[in-house]
Motif scaffolding. Structure first.
Motif, PDB file in Angstrom:
ATOM      1  N   PHE A   1       0.838  -1.194   0.000  1.00  0.00           N
ATOM      2  CA  PHE A   1       0.000   0.000   0.000  1.00  0.00           C
ATOM      3  C   PHE A   1       0.876   1.247   0.000  1.00  0.00           C
ATOM      4  O   PHE A   1       1.495   1.580   1.006  1.00  0.00           O
ATOM      5  N   LYS A   2       0.951   1.900  -1.140  1.00  0.00           N
ATOM      6  CA  LYS A   2       1.746   3.130  -1.284  1.00  0.00           C
ATOM      7  C   LYS A   2       3.121   2.906  -0.662  1.00  0.00           C
ATOM      8  O   LYS A   2       3.834   1.989  -1.015  1.00  0.00           O
ATOM      9  N   GLU A   3       3.499   3.756   0.296  1.00  0.00           N
ATOM     10  CA  GLU A   3       4.827   3.624   0.891  1.00  0.00           C
ATOM     11  C   GLU A   3       4.758   3.049   2.302  1.00  0.00           C
ATOM     12  O   GLU A   3       5.696   3.083   3.046  1.00  0.00           O
ATOM     13  N   GLU A   4       3.575   2.528   2.667  1.00  0.00           N
ATOM     14  CA  GLU A   4       3.395   2.062   4.044  1.00  0.00           C
ATOM     15  C   GLU A   4       3.928   0.636   4.212  1.00  0.00           C
ATOM     16  O   GLU A   4       3.275  -0.328   3.859  1.00  0.00           O
ATOM     17  N   PHE A   5       5.149   0.510   4.752  1.00  0.00           N
ATOM     18  CA  PHE A   5       5.733  -0.804   4.985  1.00  0.00           C
ATOM     19  C   PHE A   5       5.413  -1.219   6.419  1.00  0.00           C
ATOM     20  O   PHE A   5       6.203  -0.985   7.330  1.00  0.00           O
ATOM     21  N   VAL A   6       4.270  -1.827   6.610  1.00  0.00           N
ATOM     22  CA  VAL A   6       3.838  -2.208   7.948  1.00  0.00           C
ATOM     23  C   VAL A   6       3.761  -3.728   8.025  1.00  0.00           C
ATOM     24  O   VAL A   6       3.267  -4.376   7.103  1.00  0.00           O
ATOM     25  N   THR A   7       4.263  -4.289   9.114  1.00  0.00           N
ATOM     26  CA  THR A   7       4.180  -5.732   9.289  1.00  0.00           C
ATOM     27  C   THR A   7       3.600  -6.075  10.649  1.00  0.00           C
ATOM     28  O   THR A   7       3.769  -5.345  11.618  1.00  0.00           O
ATOM     29  N   ALA A   8       2.904  -7.213  10.681  1.00  0.00           N
ATOM     30  CA  ALA A   8       2.568  -7.839  11.960  1.00  0.00           C
ATOM     31  C   ALA A   8       3.768  -8.694  12.335  1.00  0.00           C
ATOM     32  O   ALA A   8       4.458  -9.214  11.467  1.00  0.00           O
ATOM     33  N   GLY A   9       4.001  -8.851  13.633  1.00  0.00           N
ATOM     34  CA  GLY A   9       5.141  -9.645  14.082  1.00  0.00           C
ATOM     35  C   GLY A   9       6.076  -8.806  14.933  1.00  0.00           C
ATOM     36  O   GLY A   9       5.999  -7.585  14.952  1.00  0.00           O
ATOM     37  N   GLY A  10       6.961  -9.495  15.650  1.00  0.00           N
ATOM     38  CA  GLY A  10       7.909  -8.787  16.502  1.00  0.00           C
ATOM     39  C   GLY A  10       7.994  -9.420  17.872  1.00  0.00           C
ATOM     40  O   GLY A  10       7.522 -10.539  18.096  1.00  0.00           O
ATOM     41  N   VAL A  11       8.593  -8.694  18.806  1.00  0.00           N
ATOM     42  CA  VAL A  11       8.787  -9.210  20.167  1.00  0.00           C
ATOM     43  C   VAL A  11       7.438  -9.555  20.786  1.00  0.00           C
ATOM     44  O   VAL A  11       6.493  -8.757  20.744  1.00  0.00           O
ATOM     45  N   ASP A  12       7.349 -10.761  21.321  1.00  0.00           N
ATOM     46  CA  ASP A  12       6.109 -11.252  21.928  1.00  0.00           C
ATOM     47  C   ASP A  12       5.628 -10.284  23.013  1.00  0.00           C
ATOM     48  O   ASP A  12       6.398  -9.892  23.905  1.00  0.00           O
ATOM     49  N   LEU A  13       4.364  -9.903  22.938  1.00  0.00           N
ATOM     50  CA  LEU A  13       3.821  -8.887  23.847  1.00  0.00           C
ATOM     51  C   LEU A  13       3.801  -9.355  25.307  1.00  0.00           C
ATOM     52  O   LEU A  13       3.850  -8.525  26.222  1.00  0.00           O
ATOM     53  N   LYS A  14       3.760 -10.654  25.511  1.00  0.00           N
ATOM     54  CA  LYS A  14       3.745 -11.176  26.888  1.00  0.00           C
ATOM     55  C   LYS A  14       5.085 -10.947  27.589  1.00  0.00           C
ATOM     56  O   LYS A  14       5.178 -11.077  28.813  1.00  0.00           O
ATOM     57  N   GLU A  15       6.121 -10.638  26.818  1.00  0.00           N
ATOM     58  CA  GLU A  15       7.458 -10.479  27.393  1.00  0.00           C
ATOM     59  C   GLU A  15       7.829  -9.011  27.614  1.00  0.00           C
ATOM     60  O   GLU A  15       8.992  -8.690  27.843  1.00  0.00           O
ATOM     61  N   ILE A  16       6.811  -8.134  27.552  1.00  0.00           N
ATOM     62  CA  ILE A  16       7.047  -6.692  27.710  1.00  0.00           C
ATOM     63  C   ILE A  16       6.177  -6.158  28.842  1.00  0.00           C
ATOM     64  O   ILE A  16       4.985  -6.477  28.929  1.00  0.00           O
ATOM     65  N   ASN A  17       6.757  -5.320  29.685  1.00  0.00           N
ATOM     66  CA  ASN A  17       6.008  -4.620  30.727  1.00  0.00           C
ATOM     67  C   ASN A  17       5.489  -3.320  30.115  1.00  0.00           C
ATOM     68  O   ASN A  17       6.268  -2.398  29.850  1.00  0.00           O
ATOM     69  N   PHE A  18       4.189  -3.224  29.897  1.00  0.00           N
ATOM     70  CA  PHE A  18       3.646  -2.076  29.178  1.00  0.00           C
ATOM     71  C   PHE A  18       3.473  -0.831  30.046  1.00  0.00           C
ATOM     72  O   PHE A  18       2.988   0.193  29.568  1.00  0.00           O
ATOM     73  N   LYS A  19       3.910  -0.899  31.297  1.00  0.00           N
ATOM     74  CA  LYS A  19       3.954   0.333  32.095  1.00  0.00           C
ATOM     75  C   LYS A  19       5.140   1.193  31.669  1.00  0.00           C
ATOM     76  O   LYS A  19       5.106   2.414  31.784  1.00  0.00           O
ATOM     77  N   ASN A  20       6.208   0.530  31.182  1.00  0.00           N
ATOM     78  CA  ASN A  20       7.404   1.287  30.791  1.00  0.00           C
ATOM     79  C   ASN A  20       8.087   0.733  29.536  1.00  0.00           C
ATOM     80  O   ASN A  20       9.156   1.186  29.160  1.00  0.00           O
ATOM     81  N   PHE A  21       7.454  -0.274  28.889  1.00  0.00           N
ATOM     82  CA  PHE A  21       7.978  -0.897  27.674  1.00  0.00           C
ATOM     83  C   PHE A  21       9.354  -1.546  27.894  1.00  0.00           C
ATOM     84  O   PHE A  21      10.169  -1.614  26.987  1.00  0.00           O
ATOM     85  N   GLU A  22       9.565  -2.038  29.126  1.00  0.00           N
ATOM     86  CA  GLU A  22      10.807  -2.731  29.453  1.00  0.00           C
ATOM     87  C   GLU A  22      10.636  -4.230  29.252  1.00  0.00           C
ATOM     88  O   GLU A  22       9.550  -4.786  29.461  1.00  0.00           O
ATOM     89  N   SER A  23      11.709  -4.875  28.850  1.00  0.00           N
ATOM     90  CA  SER A  23      11.716  -6.334  28.729  1.00  0.00           C
ATOM     91  C   SER A  23      11.468  -6.972  30.094  1.00  0.00           C
ATOM     92  O   SER A  23      12.009  -6.522  31.099  1.00  0.00           O
ATOM     93  N   LYS A  24      10.643  -8.025  30.114  1.00  0.00           N
ATOM     94  CA  LYS A  24      10.442  -8.780  31.346  1.00  0.00           C
ATOM     95  C   LYS A  24      11.579  -9.774  31.570  1.00  0.00           C
ATOM     96  O   LYS A  24      11.736 -10.309  32.660  1.00  0.00           O
ATOM     97  N   LEU A  25      12.386  -9.985  30.525  1.00  0.00           N
ATOM     98  CA  LEU A  25      13.470 -10.955  30.621  1.00  0.00           C
ATOM     99  C   LEU A  25      14.779 -10.311  31.072  1.00  0.00           C
ATOM    100  O   LEU A  25      15.567 -10.936  31.791  1.00  0.00           O
ATOM    101  N   HIS A  26      15.003  -9.065  30.619  1.00  0.00           N
ATOM    102  CA  HIS A  26      16.279  -8.408  30.912  1.00  0.00           C
ATOM    103  C   HIS A  26      16.032  -6.978  31.395  1.00  0.00           C
ATOM    104  O   HIS A  26      15.504  -6.156  30.647  1.00  0.00           O
ATOM    105  N   LYS A  27      16.421  -6.715  32.612  1.00  0.00           N
ATOM    106  CA  LYS A  27      16.277  -5.368  33.166  1.00  0.00           C
ATOM    107  C   LYS A  27      17.114  -4.388  32.339  1.00  0.00           C
ATOM    108  O   LYS A  27      18.185  -4.729  31.840  1.00  0.00           O
ATOM    109  N   ASN A  28      16.572  -3.168  32.172  1.00  0.00           N
ATOM    110  CA  ASN A  28      17.257  -2.085  31.441  1.00  0.00           C
ATOM    111  C   ASN A  28      17.264  -2.264  29.914  1.00  0.00           C
ATOM    112  O   ASN A  28      17.973  -1.553  29.214  1.00  0.00           O
ATOM    113  N   LEU A  29      16.477  -3.222  29.415  1.00  0.00           N
ATOM    114  CA  LEU A  29      16.300  -3.397  27.963  1.00  0.00           C
ATOM    115  C   LEU A  29      14.874  -2.987  27.620  1.00  0.00           C
ATOM    116  O   LEU A  29      13.916  -3.485  28.221  1.00  0.00           O
ATOM    117  N   TYR A  30      14.733  -2.049  26.678  1.00  0.00           N
ATOM    118  CA  TYR A  30      13.427  -1.474  26.350  1.00  0.00           C
ATOM    119  C   TYR A  30      13.132  -1.612  24.852  1.00  0.00           C
ATOM    120  O   TYR A  30      14.045  -1.709  24.027  1.00  0.00           O
TER     121      TYR A  30
END
Length: 409
Positions: free
Chosen positions: A349-378
């Motif tokens: 679609f035009k220039e919109e390069f959008v994909t589904a997929g990526g880091v599993d949402l269950k592994e992210i703390n959505f209060k601060n978008f930090e990894s649940k696996l590794h502290k200080n990784l966002y």
């Protein structure tokens, strides 16, 4: 030794927004962006046909999240902290005024993406954000193999030119398979990437030679599926596009990929049932019996589309309404309300390069978008398994995630 307090990998929308807000809130920290290209913000540059669709005029969090096929539940909390109104305010405080178009999309009043790019580059410079270009990341490691991290830095980021060290790391690389692989090496699960915004390739006599025609109010469903959408539909040189199709492509991204982009769609061009349409046609036959079917367009359809559907119903150009037989009336009602088209592939679609997929949402703390696996990784932006329909929503996800990282880092 190249040591920074915070490194952001990815010099796109999310990366710059995170870096600027972190540096502004924490001027004592050293902040750097590593960008693999010779310049950054390329997606910002081409977005919205070069105008940059910054966000969308939707100001209720529960309504805003409904535009995200993946991430709807997870983004509700974050949007209560930073969403459309905050985005508008952020840019206006930095001299960039936005305007709302009729369809809700929001652009800088200059109608130029360069306005947004200049804003980001100036803000980065003002807040002493270092930007390193041509720095393709080859490896991301925890500083100590046993994970104890006794050093003054937590991550080693190896690029083509050397190694950078940092205490906190933000990944804002969008849909980048190489980075996803590095994150897998760190233990993160990655949902497979598939295209999420695309148009349908369709070869059919009913839409041949009428590109540019728009049916304003259609319903589209994928045959043999629960996938369904409605809205305007645009006939193109290669098939169909516009919101009715793009929504279907976004919400059906995974299923349609599994079908290898070969499937049937059923279109209701007039949002009436077959039975209601047939009764309507019978009434027309009585009321304007002497008029020709071909010339008298009905249901507010574009004239060229009406002509095609009439022809597909086995009705020639000279046939009067009075002369329509039962089968022709039913054929026309079917073409108007149950027209089946065979989709054979997709186009970007035009220039919109959008994909589904990526880091599993269950592994992210959505209060601060930090990894649940590794502290200080966002994570910020499309590197996570969040995507949206067209209209500025993908950028809003980027702004929100990046801002909350800056606020909580």
């Amino acid at each position: 030794m190249n040591v920074k307090d915070i490194i952001i990998i990815g010099g796109g929308a999310a990366g710059f927004f995170a870096a600027i807000n972190i540096a502004e809130r924490h001027p004592h920290l050293t902040v750097a962006i590593l960008e693999r290209g010779k310049e950054g913000l390329q997606k910002v540059k081409v977005s919205g046909g070069g105008r940059c669709n910054v966000t969308h005029a939707e100001f209720v969090p529960t309504e805003l999240v409904s535009n995200y096929p993946r991430g709807e539940k997870e983004l509700l909390g974050p949007f209560h902290q930073f969403m459309t109104g905050d985005t508008i305010d952020w840019f206006e405080k930095r001299g960039v005024k936005l305007k709302i178009e009729d369809d809700g999309r929001m652009f800088p009043i200059t109608d130029s993406s360069q306005t947004i790019i200049d804003c980001f580059l100036n803000e980065a410079k003002n807040h002493k954000v270092e930007v390193f270009y041509n720095e393709s990341v080859k490896k991301i490691e925890l500083s100590s193999p046993d994970g104890t991290r006794d050093f003054d830095h937590n991550f080693n980021v190896e690029t083509l030119s050397g190694v950078f060290y940092c205490k906190k790391l933000v990944i804002a690389t969008g849909s980048n398979p190489k980075i996803w692989k590095l994150l897998e090496d760190l233990g993160h699960r990655i949902s497979p990437a598939v295209p999420s915004l695309f148009t349908f390739n369709i070869k059919d006599e009913r839409i041949k030679d009428i590109p540019g025609v728009v049916a304003q109010h259609v319903q589209v469903k994928v045959v043999g599926s629960n996938l369904y959408s409605e809205g305007p539909l645009l006939i193109t040189h290669v098939g169909m596009s516009a919101p009715a199709i793009l929504k279907l492509s976004a919400y059906g991204a995974i299923e349609l990929a599994e079908r290898n982009y070969k499937f049937d769609i059923e279109i209701n061009f007039i949002q009436q049932s077959f039975e209601a349409c047939l009764e309507h046609l019978k009434a027309i036959k009585q009321n304007i019996a002497k008029k020709t079917v071909f010339k008298l367009t009905q249901f507010d359809l574009p004239k060229r589309l009406w002509h095609k559907l009439v022809q597909a119903s086995g009705i020639d150009q000279e046939t009067r309404w009075a002369d329509l037989n039962k089968q022709q009336l039913e054929n026309l009602a079917s073409q108007l309300t149950q027209a089946v088209f065979k989709v054979d592939g997709k186009s970007t679609f035009k220039e919109e390069f959008v994909t589904a997929g990526g880091v599993d949402l269950k592994e992210i703390n959505f209060k601060n978008f930090e990894s649940k696996l590794h502290k200080n990784l966002y994570f910020a932006g499309e590197v996570i398994n969040v995507d949206a329909v067209t209209g500025g929503f993908n950028f809003q996800n980027a702004w929100t995630g990046a801002y909350l990282i800056a606020k909580n880092i």
